[in-house]
Design a protein around this motif. Structure first.
Motif, PDB file in Angstrom:
ATOM      1  N   PRO A  43       0.747  -1.345   0.019  1.00  0.00           N
ATOM      2  CA  PRO A  43       0.101   0.045  -0.059  1.00  0.00           C
ATOM      3  C   PRO A  43       0.821   1.164   0.007  1.00  0.00           C
ATOM      4  O   PRO A  43       0.528   2.320  -0.668  1.00  0.00           O
ATOM      5  CB  PRO A  43      -0.932   0.002   1.300  1.00  0.00           C
ATOM      6  CG  PRO A  43      -0.971  -1.518   1.482  1.00  0.00           C
ATOM      7  CD  PRO A  43       0.486  -2.212   0.979  1.00  0.00           C
TER       8      PRO A  43
ATOM      9  N   GLU B 278       3.701   1.855  -1.549  1.00  0.00           N
ATOM     10  CA  GLU B 278       4.170   2.322  -2.691  1.00  0.00           C
ATOM     11  C   GLU B 278       2.952   2.733  -3.909  1.00  0.00           C
ATOM     12  O   GLU B 278       3.330   3.147  -4.664  1.00  0.00           O
ATOM     13  CB  GLU B 278       4.662   1.034  -3.318  1.00  0.00           C
ATOM     14  CG  GLU B 278       6.182   0.673  -2.447  1.00  0.00           C
ATOM     15  CD  GLU B 278       6.649  -0.952  -2.801  1.00  0.00           C
ATOM     16  OE1 GLU B 278       8.053  -0.893  -3.119  1.00  0.00           O
ATOM     17  OE2 GLU B 278       5.809  -1.773  -3.261  1.00  0.00           O
ATOM     18  N   GLN B 279       1.852   2.724  -3.195  1.00  0.00           N
ATOM     19  CA  GLN B 279       0.809   3.267  -4.249  1.00  0.00           C
ATOM     20  C   GLN B 279       0.561   4.755  -3.788  1.00  0.00           C
ATOM     21  O   GLN B 279      -0.233   5.537  -4.745  1.00  0.00           O
ATOM     22  CB  GLN B 279      -0.435   2.661  -3.761  1.00  0.00           C
ATOM     23  CG  GLN B 279      -0.678   1.358  -4.335  1.00  0.00           C
ATOM     24  CD  GLN B 279      -2.083   0.523  -3.675  1.00  0.00           C
ATOM     25  OE1 GLN B 279      -2.543   1.032  -3.038  1.00  0.00           O
ATOM     26  NE2 GLN B 279      -2.115  -0.675  -4.025  1.00  0.00           N
TER      27      GLN B 279
ATOM     28  N   LYS C 158      -3.002   8.983  -4.064  1.00  0.00           N
ATOM     29  CA  LYS C 158      -2.843   7.661  -4.385  1.00  0.00           C
ATOM     30  C   LYS C 158      -2.949   7.298  -5.791  1.00  0.00           C
ATOM     31  O   LYS C 158      -3.808   7.765  -6.379  1.00  0.00           O
ATOM     32  CB  LYS C 158      -4.217   7.093  -3.779  1.00  0.00           C
ATOM     33  CG  LYS C 158      -4.326   5.588  -3.764  1.00  0.00           C
ATOM     34  CD  LYS C 158      -5.472   5.122  -2.585  1.00  0.00           C
ATOM     35  CE  LYS C 158      -5.307   3.699  -2.164  1.00  0.00           C
ATOM     36  NZ  LYS C 158      -6.404   3.443  -1.131  1.00  0.00           N
ATOM     37  N   ARG C 159      -2.074   6.381  -6.411  1.00  0.00           N
ATOM     38  CA  ARG C 159      -2.265   5.759  -7.506  1.00  0.00           C
ATOM     39  C   ARG C 159      -3.293   5.028  -7.832  1.00  0.00           C
ATOM     40  O   ARG C 159      -3.597   3.997  -7.081  1.00  0.00           O
ATOM     41  CB  ARG C 159      -1.026   4.885  -7.997  1.00  0.00           C
ATOM     42  CG  ARG C 159      -0.016   5.798  -8.702  1.00  0.00           C
ATOM     43  CD  ARG C 159       1.297   4.914  -9.134  1.00  0.00           C
ATOM     44  NE  ARG C 159       2.412   5.382  -8.827  1.00  0.00           N
ATOM     45  CZ  ARG C 159       3.308   6.407  -9.506  1.00  0.00           C
ATOM     46  NH1 ARG C 159       2.813   6.728 -10.646  1.00  0.00           N
ATOM     47  NH2 ARG C 159       4.366   6.966  -9.171  1.00  0.00           N
ATOM     48  N   THR C 160      -3.921   5.274  -8.934  1.00  0.00           N
ATOM     49  CA  THR C 160      -5.158   4.360  -9.368  1.00  0.00           C
ATOM     50  C   THR C 160      -4.692   3.353 -10.108  1.00  0.00           C
ATOM     51  O   THR C 160      -3.694   3.249 -10.672  1.00  0.00           O
ATOM     52  CB  THR C 160      -6.227   5.199 -10.133  1.00  0.00           C
ATOM     53  OG1 THR C 160      -5.785   5.508 -11.336  1.00  0.00           O
ATOM     54  CG2 THR C 160      -6.843   6.483  -9.207  1.00  0.00           C
ATOM     55  N   ALA C 161      -5.538   2.452 -10.405  1.00  0.00           N
ATOM     56  CA  ALA C 161      -5.225   0.948 -11.144  1.00  0.00           C
ATOM     57  C   ALA C 161      -4.503   1.476 -12.465  1.00  0.00           C
ATOM     58  O   ALA C 161      -3.463   0.937 -13.094  1.00  0.00           O
ATOM     59  CB  ALA C 161      -6.328   0.248 -11.549  1.00  0.00           C
TER      60      ALA C 161
ATOM     61  N   GLY D 204      -2.626   4.038 -13.301  1.00  0.00           N
ATOM     62  CA  GLY D 204      -1.592   4.888 -12.895  1.00  0.00           C
ATOM     63  C   GLY D 204      -1.326   6.297 -12.724  1.00  0.00           C
ATOM     64  O   GLY D 204      -0.528   6.901 -12.361  1.00  0.00           O
TER      65      GLY D 204
ATOM     66  N   TYR E  16      -3.275   9.647 -10.726  1.00  0.00           N
ATOM     67  CA  TYR E  16      -3.372   9.863  -9.100  1.00  0.00           C
ATOM     68  C   TYR E  16      -4.797  10.092  -8.949  1.00  0.00           C
ATOM     69  O   TYR E  16      -5.620  10.976  -9.971  1.00  0.00           O
ATOM     70  CB  TYR E  16      -2.742  10.704  -8.630  1.00  0.00           C
ATOM     71  CG  TYR E  16      -1.064  10.514  -8.604  1.00  0.00           C
ATOM     72  CD1 TYR E  16      -0.633   9.706  -7.665  1.00  0.00           C
ATOM     73  CD2 TYR E  16      -0.252  10.860  -9.746  1.00  0.00           C
ATOM     74  CE1 TYR E  16       0.858   9.409  -7.545  1.00  0.00           C
ATOM     75  CE2 TYR E  16       0.949  10.522  -9.612  1.00  0.00           C
ATOM     76  CZ  TYR E  16       1.511   9.904  -8.830  1.00  0.00           C
ATOM     77  OH  TYR E  16       2.743   9.649  -8.547  1.00  0.00           O
TER      78      TYR E  16
ATOM     79  N   HIS F  90      -2.925   7.682   6.204  1.00  0.00           N
ATOM     80  CA  HIS F  90      -3.145   7.173   4.965  1.00  0.00           C
ATOM     81  C   HIS F  90      -4.785   7.290   4.820  1.00  0.00           C
ATOM     82  O   HIS F  90      -5.140   6.413   4.014  1.00  0.00           O
ATOM     83  CB  HIS F  90      -2.822   5.850   4.673  1.00  0.00           C
ATOM     84  CG  HIS F  90      -1.147   5.843   4.546  1.00  0.00           C
ATOM     85  ND1 HIS F  90      -0.056   4.729   4.493  1.00  0.00           N
ATOM     86  CD2 HIS F  90      -0.120   6.774   4.989  1.00  0.00           C
ATOM     87  CE1 HIS F  90       0.755   4.938   4.479  1.00  0.00           C
ATOM     88  NE2 HIS F  90       1.074   6.565   4.756  1.00  0.00           N
TER      89      HIS F  90
END
Ligand SMILES: [Zn+2]
Length: 134
Positions: A66, A68-69, A79-82, A84, A86, A96
């Motif tokens: 988590p 690293e996301q 937060k990075r989404t699936a 790539g 944010y 968080h």
């Protein structure tokens, strides 16, 4: 199945009229060989199945942790989404958790759990997010 060489030895024994005892031992050795062959086949099958299971487990391994996301900008986490990109919500660097502006819509982003407060408002968000690593 069985050892071809044993059949050959047996033929020689029969031809030369050797003792029935030897034939019996030969038959036992041949039986043992067949048993071992079956055991090897069984172990090879098990080994193949285990390899497959291992491969499946390796494919199921979760992605990055988590932590690293998230990427940091101006002290807040994004937060990075699936895909790539944010998500356009700052996260609290301690909890968080997603934050929201306080006062609503116009104030600085704040964490409702620990009261951490960002030094930027929704109006600054595009400029802050532009500094995030690609
Ligand atoms: Zn917090």
């Amino acid at each position: 199945m069985g050892l071809p060489i044993l059949a050959e030895i047996e033929r020689l024994i029969v031809e030369r009229g050797s003792a029935a005892v030897l034939r019996e031992r030969l038959a036992l050795a041949n039986d043992r060989f067949i048993q071992l062959e079956a055991q090897v086949a069984k172990l090879e099958k098990e080994n193949g199945e285990l390899r497959e299971q291992l491969q499946q487990l390796q494919q199921q391994r979760p992605g990055p942790a988590p932590r690293e996301q998230f990427a940091e900008a101006r002290g807040a986490l994004f937060k990075r989404t699936a895909g790539g990109a944010y998500a356009d919500v700052p996260y609290c660097p301690s909890c968080h958790l997603s934050t929201s502006p306080w006062p609503p819509r116009t104030g600085e982003y704040a964490c409702s759990r620990c009261n951490w407060m960002a030094d930027f408002t929704p109006r600054d968000l595009p400029a802050v997010m532009a500094t995030l690593p690609k």
